[in-house]
Design a protein around this motif. Structure first.
Motif, PDB file in Angstrom:
ATOM      1  N   LEU A 173     -83.113  44.830 -92.390  1.00 12.70           N
ATOM      2  CA  LEU A 173     -81.697  44.587 -92.103  1.00 12.70           C
ATOM      3  C   LEU A 173     -81.447  44.403 -90.612  1.00 12.70           C
ATOM      4  O   LEU A 173     -80.590  43.606 -90.210  1.00 12.70           O
ATOM      5  CB  LEU A 173     -80.857  45.742 -92.655  1.00 12.70           C
ATOM      6  N   PHE A 174     -82.195  45.120 -89.781  1.00 17.82           N
ATOM      7  CA  PHE A 174     -82.080  44.920 -88.334  1.00 17.82           C
ATOM      8  C   PHE A 174     -82.480  43.490 -87.962  1.00 17.82           C
ATOM      9  O   PHE A 174     -81.820  42.846 -87.133  1.00 17.82           O
ATOM     10  CB  PHE A 174     -82.987  45.909 -87.585  1.00 17.82           C
ATOM     11  N   LEU A 175     -83.557  43.002 -88.558  1.00 16.51           N
ATOM     12  CA  LEU A 175     -84.007  41.641 -88.259  1.00 16.51           C
ATOM     13  C   LEU A 175     -82.970  40.609 -88.697  1.00 16.51           C
ATOM     14  O   LEU A 175     -82.703  39.638 -87.978  1.00 16.51           O
ATOM     15  CB  LEU A 175     -85.342  41.381 -88.945  1.00 16.51           C
ATOM     16  N   LEU A 176     -82.378  40.828 -89.869  1.00 15.31           N
ATOM     17  CA  LEU A 176     -81.330  39.912 -90.348  1.00 15.31           C
ATOM     18  C   LEU A 176     -80.117  39.945 -89.416  1.00 15.31           C
ATOM     19  O   LEU A 176     -79.585  38.886 -89.044  1.00 15.31           O
ATOM     20  CB  LEU A 176     -80.917  40.289 -91.771  1.00 15.31           C
ATOM     21  N   SER A 177     -79.684  41.137 -89.027  1.00 17.90           N
ATOM     22  CA  SER A 177     -78.540  41.269 -88.117  1.00 17.90           C
ATOM     23  C   SER A 177     -78.809  40.576 -86.794  1.00 17.90           C
ATOM     24  O   SER A 177     -77.951  39.868 -86.253  1.00 17.90           O
ATOM     25  CB  SER A 177     -78.236  42.749 -87.862  1.00 17.90           C
ATOM     26  N   SER A 178     -80.005  40.780 -86.274  1.00 16.08           N
ATOM     27  CA  SER A 178     -80.363  40.176 -84.990  1.00 16.08           C
ATOM     28  C   SER A 178     -80.273  38.656 -85.059  1.00 16.08           C
ATOM     29  O   SER A 178     -79.668  38.013 -84.191  1.00 16.08           O
ATOM     30  CB  SER A 178     -81.781  40.600 -84.595  1.00 16.08           C
ATOM     31  N   PHE A 179     -80.839  38.083 -86.101  1.00 16.93           N
ATOM     32  CA  PHE A 179     -80.821  36.620 -86.251  1.00 16.93           C
ATOM     33  C   PHE A 179     -79.393  36.090 -86.336  1.00 16.93           C
ATOM     34  O   PHE A 179     -79.024  35.125 -85.652  1.00 16.93           O
ATOM     35  CB  PHE A 179     -81.609  36.227 -87.505  1.00 16.93           C
ATOM     36  N   VAL A 180     -78.564  36.737 -87.171  1.00 16.42           N
ATOM     37  CA  VAL A 180     -77.202  36.254 -87.408  1.00 16.42           C
ATOM     38  C   VAL A 180     -76.363  36.317 -86.135  1.00 16.42           C
ATOM     39  O   VAL A 180     -75.674  35.344 -85.771  1.00 16.42           O
ATOM     40  CB  VAL A 180     -76.539  37.058 -88.540  1.00 16.42           C
ATOM     41  N   PHE A 181     -76.409  37.456 -85.424  1.00 14.61           N
ATOM     42  CA  PHE A 181     -75.506  37.610 -84.281  1.00 14.61           C
ATOM     43  C   PHE A 181     -75.966  36.824 -83.060  1.00 14.61           C
ATOM     44  O   PHE A 181     -75.127  36.338 -82.285  1.00 14.61           O
ATOM     45  CB  PHE A 181     -75.339  39.091 -83.948  1.00 14.61           C
ATOM     46  N   VAL A 182     -77.260  36.672 -82.867  1.00 15.64           N
ATOM     47  CA  VAL A 182     -77.726  35.812 -81.774  1.00 15.64           C
ATOM     48  C   VAL A 182     -77.342  34.364 -82.055  1.00 15.64           C
ATOM     49  O   VAL A 182     -76.891  33.630 -81.163  1.00 15.64           O
ATOM     50  CB  VAL A 182     -79.252  35.959 -81.585  1.00 15.64           C
ATOM     51  N   LEU A 183     -77.496  33.952 -83.320  1.00 15.03           N
ATOM     52  CA  LEU A 183     -77.110  32.593 -83.699  1.00 15.03           C
ATOM     53  C   LEU A 183     -75.613  32.369 -83.499  1.00 15.03           C
ATOM     54  O   LEU A 183     -75.190  31.356 -82.924  1.00 15.03           O
ATOM     55  CB  LEU A 183     -77.496  32.340 -85.159  1.00 15.03           C
ATOM     56  N   PHE A 184     -74.811  33.333 -83.961  1.00 14.90           N
ATOM     57  CA  PHE A 184     -73.362  33.184 -83.816  1.00 14.90           C
ATOM     58  C   PHE A 184     -72.948  33.161 -82.346  1.00 14.90           C
ATOM     59  O   PHE A 184     -72.163  32.313 -81.924  1.00 14.90           O
ATOM     60  CB  PHE A 184     -72.652  34.335 -84.535  1.00 14.90           C
ATOM     61  N   GLY A 185     -73.469  34.110 -81.569  1.00 15.80           N
ATOM     62  CA  GLY A 185     -73.101  34.179 -80.165  1.00 15.80           C
ATOM     63  C   GLY A 185     -73.546  32.967 -79.371  1.00 15.80           C
ATOM     64  O   GLY A 185     -72.850  32.531 -78.444  1.00 15.80           O
ATOM     65  N   GLY A 186     -74.702  32.397 -79.741  1.00 18.01           N
ATOM     66  CA  GLY A 186     -75.193  31.235 -79.017  1.00 18.01           C
ATOM     67  C   GLY A 186     -74.447  29.964 -79.343  1.00 18.01           C
ATOM     68  O   GLY A 186     -74.264  29.101 -78.473  1.00 18.01           O
ATOM     69  N   LEU A 187     -73.986  29.854 -80.590  1.00 19.37           N
ATOM     70  CA  LEU A 187     -73.331  28.618 -81.025  1.00 19.37           C
ATOM     71  C   LEU A 187     -71.811  28.692 -80.992  1.00 19.37           C
ATOM     72  O   LEU A 187     -71.148  27.673 -80.757  1.00 19.37           O
ATOM     73  CB  LEU A 187     -73.774  28.266 -82.456  1.00 19.37           C
ATOM     74  N   LEU A 188     -71.251  29.888 -81.269  1.00 24.51           N
ATOM     75  CA  LEU A 188     -69.815  30.035 -81.500  1.00 24.51           C
ATOM     76  C   LEU A 188     -69.338  28.881 -82.380  1.00 24.51           C
ATOM     77  O   LEU A 188     -68.559  28.014 -81.943  1.00 24.51           O
ATOM     78  CB  LEU A 188     -69.032  30.080 -80.178  1.00 24.51           C
ATOM     79  N   PRO A 189     -69.796  28.853 -83.635  1.00 22.11           N
ATOM     80  CA  PRO A 189     -69.576  27.693 -84.510  1.00 22.11           C
ATOM     81  C   PRO A 189     -68.114  27.526 -84.894  1.00 22.11           C
ATOM     82  O   PRO A 189     -67.287  28.420 -84.649  1.00 22.11           O
ATOM     83  CB  PRO A 189     -70.425  28.037 -85.738  1.00 22.11           C
ATOM     84  N   PRO A 190     -67.782  26.418 -85.532  1.00 25.52           N
ATOM     85  CA  PRO A 190     -66.419  26.226 -86.034  1.00 25.52           C
ATOM     86  C   PRO A 190     -66.026  27.340 -86.997  1.00 25.52           C
ATOM     87  O   PRO A 190     -66.894  27.996 -87.603  1.00 25.52           O
ATOM     88  CB  PRO A 190     -66.487  24.874 -86.749  1.00 25.52           C
ATOM     89  N   LEU A 191     -64.739  27.522 -87.191  1.00 30.87           N
ATOM     90  CA  LEU A 191     -64.238  28.632 -87.987  1.00 30.87           C
ATOM     91  C   LEU A 191     -64.803  28.616 -89.401  1.00 30.87           C
ATOM     92  O   LEU A 191     -65.113  29.676 -89.958  1.00 30.87           O
ATOM     93  CB  LEU A 191     -62.705  28.585 -88.028  1.00 30.87           C
ATOM     94  N   SER A 192     -64.956  27.434 -89.989  1.00 31.45           N
ATOM     95  CA  SER A 192     -65.444  27.340 -91.364  1.00 31.45           C
ATOM     96  C   SER A 192     -66.852  27.899 -91.508  1.00 31.45           C
ATOM     97  O   SER A 192     -67.229  28.402 -92.564  1.00 31.45           O
ATOM     98  CB  SER A 192     -65.414  25.883 -91.834  1.00 31.45           C
ATOM     99  N   LEU A 193     -67.655  27.823 -90.458  1.00 26.83           N
ATOM    100  CA  LEU A 193     -69.003  28.387 -90.470  1.00 26.83           C
ATOM    101  C   LEU A 193     -69.021  29.813 -89.923  1.00 26.83           C
ATOM    102  O   LEU A 193     -69.830  30.643 -90.355  1.00 26.83           O
ATOM    103  CB  LEU A 193     -69.948  27.505 -89.645  1.00 26.83           C
ATOM    104  N   ALA A 194     -68.107  30.095 -89.001  1.00 19.14           N
ATOM    105  CA  ALA A 194     -68.062  31.429 -88.387  1.00 19.14           C
ATOM    106  C   ALA A 194     -67.751  32.510 -89.422  1.00 19.14           C
ATOM    107  O   ALA A 194     -68.342  33.598 -89.388  1.00 19.14           O
ATOM    108  CB  ALA A 194     -67.013  31.455 -87.273  1.00 19.14           C
TER     109      ALA A 194
END
Length: 432
Positions: free
Chosen positions: A289-310
């Motif tokens: 779960l730590f590995l999953l969390s790390s991947f998701v939040f680094v991806l989100f923080g790096g991209l700051l995707p559109p709301l539909s994906l966020a």
């Protein structure tokens, strides 16, 4: 669904005291709802008081700091006086900041004081979990504490209902504080009627055993893990509304609904994390779960995707954090069965402190560096460190942290951290 030893979940839960489990869940639920009120109403409060981005971050973080401080206090009091008595007192004291927010709360310093006192509600963690843990055998700890801990779903009610009551129904954010008094009084009655102390609760101890406990390295590892899992969960719960409003331009009401999506995922999957930990081993589950969390939040923080994906991306990250909370507290009672009250208080305080720091960092980065992504990258990086910590300590923890059906018998925790590698007999843990 079956637990680690093959028994059904229903049978496992009946092995303890279901009424106490239910009352602890409801107590935890309403307390979390109260604890998260400022975060849920943060956009409206900030608009009314004309707050800067940094002040917004501090405002939503202060209740988390209060919860961290009071959790240690309530952990000690729960071990000394019993969690039932302490829980009843805390529900009553929660009325003070609610009344102040209803009739006062006119300035930023006043709201900081109200937020700090709301930490009493956030400290309910150090009451509800020991109350339940002392009723249930080791093979049922994950699912029982997962259900009790799922009371953090109270954040969902706060985030979804508070803005709706304030805006749609015209109560205003002051009025929502006043309305919150009613469920607190109702739960006080329910908790008084249904909850019961375990007959096997340990006798009160002096201060010295608790000071000795601070020298246990395993305790501080749990604090680190929970500062990531629970700290990330409550930090996001408190801050996502402001993120959706400020970065994505949603209304206060829409921001609350979007935040509720992630909160729902994290809250109701906490028991799943406990159940999977019972079956496959807490550290094994927590590491993934730590590995999953790390991947998701680094991806989100790096991209700051559109709301539909966020929205779905954040929901997956919060779900992983919620399950991680269940995994951590499947492990804590195994390692510290005789001191679950104070250990829950200390570890819970670390979680609250982690949430405080994360919320402040989000506000600071937003105000000083004009970015919302850096705080999420930081959270993901720390989650990766958590997975590394588990890999580093894996061998030394194998004697007690394997799936329960694979463990030999183990003796209770010893203050210096030594142990014999045998599972705790039921009569030792529960005084039977």
């Amino acid at each position: 669904m079956k637990t680690a030893d093959g028994t059904t979940v229903i049978h496992s839960l009946r092995a303890g005291h279901p009424k106490t489990l239910f009352s602890a869940f409801v107590y935890f639920d309403v307390s979390f709802m109260i604890w998260m009120l400022i975060g849920a109403l943060g956009v409206l409060i900030a608009q009314d008081l004309h707050l800067t981005p940094f002040q917004k971050g501090v405002l939503v973080a202060i209740p988390l700091l209060g919860g961290a401080v009071f959790r240690i206090v309530l952990g000690l009091l729960s071990d000394h006086f019993g969690p039932r008595k302490v829980g009843l007192a805390c529900l009553f004291l929660t009325l003070v900041p609610l009344g102040w927010g209803w009739l006062g709360g006119k300035t930023f310093p006043q709201m900081l004081a109200i937020g700090l006192l709301l930490g009493i509600a956030g400290a309910s963690f150090a009451v509800a979990l020991p109350l339940v843990s002392r009723w249930y055998p080791p093979e049922s700890q994950g699912i029982a504490l997962g259900i009790a801990g799922a009371g953090n779903s109270g954040t969902l009610f706060a985030i979804f209902l508070a803005p709706t009551l304030a805006v749609t129904y015209g109560f205003g954010w002051h009025g929502v504080f006043g309305l919150a008094i009613l469920p607190v009084l109702l739960v006080w009655i329910l908790f008084a009627v249904l909850s019961k102390e375990s007959p096997g609760s340990p006798a009160p101890q002096g201060v010295r055993p608790y000071l000795e406990l601070l020298g246990n390295h395993d305790l501080w590892w749990f604090c680190f893990f929970y500062s990531i899992t629970f700290g990330g969960f409550v930090g996001l719960t408190s801050s996502l509304g402001i993120l959706y409003h400020d970065h994505y331009g949603t209304s206060a009401l829409t921001a609350g609904k979007l935040t509720a999506v992630g909160t729902l995922a994290g809250s109701f999957f906490r028991p799943v994390g406990g159940y999977l930990s019972d079956r496959f081993g807490g550290f094994r589950v927590l590491s993934l779960l730590f590995l999953l969390s790390s991947f998701v939040f680094v991806l989100f923080g790096g991209l700051l995707p559109p709301l539909s994906l966020a929205i779905p991306l954040v929901a997956v990250g919060v779900l992983a954090l919620g399950m991680s909370n269940g995994a951590v507290f499947q492990l804590v009672p195994q390692r510290f069965p005789a001191r679950i009250g104070i250990v829950s208080g200390i570890v819970g305080a670390a979680g609250g402190l982690g949430g405080f720091c994360f919320s402040v960092f989000l506000g600071a980065f937003r105000g000083f560096f004009h970015t919302d992504g850096a705080g999420f990258v930081l959270l993901g990086s720390i989650a990766l460190l958590g997975a590394g910590g588990i890999a580093f300590k894996k061998k030394s923890w194998q004697s007690w942290a394997a799936p329960l059906q694979e463990l030999p018998e183990r003796v209770p925790d010893i203050p210096d951290g030594s142990r014999s590698g045998r599972r705790v007999p039921m009569e030792v843990v529960f005084g039977g």
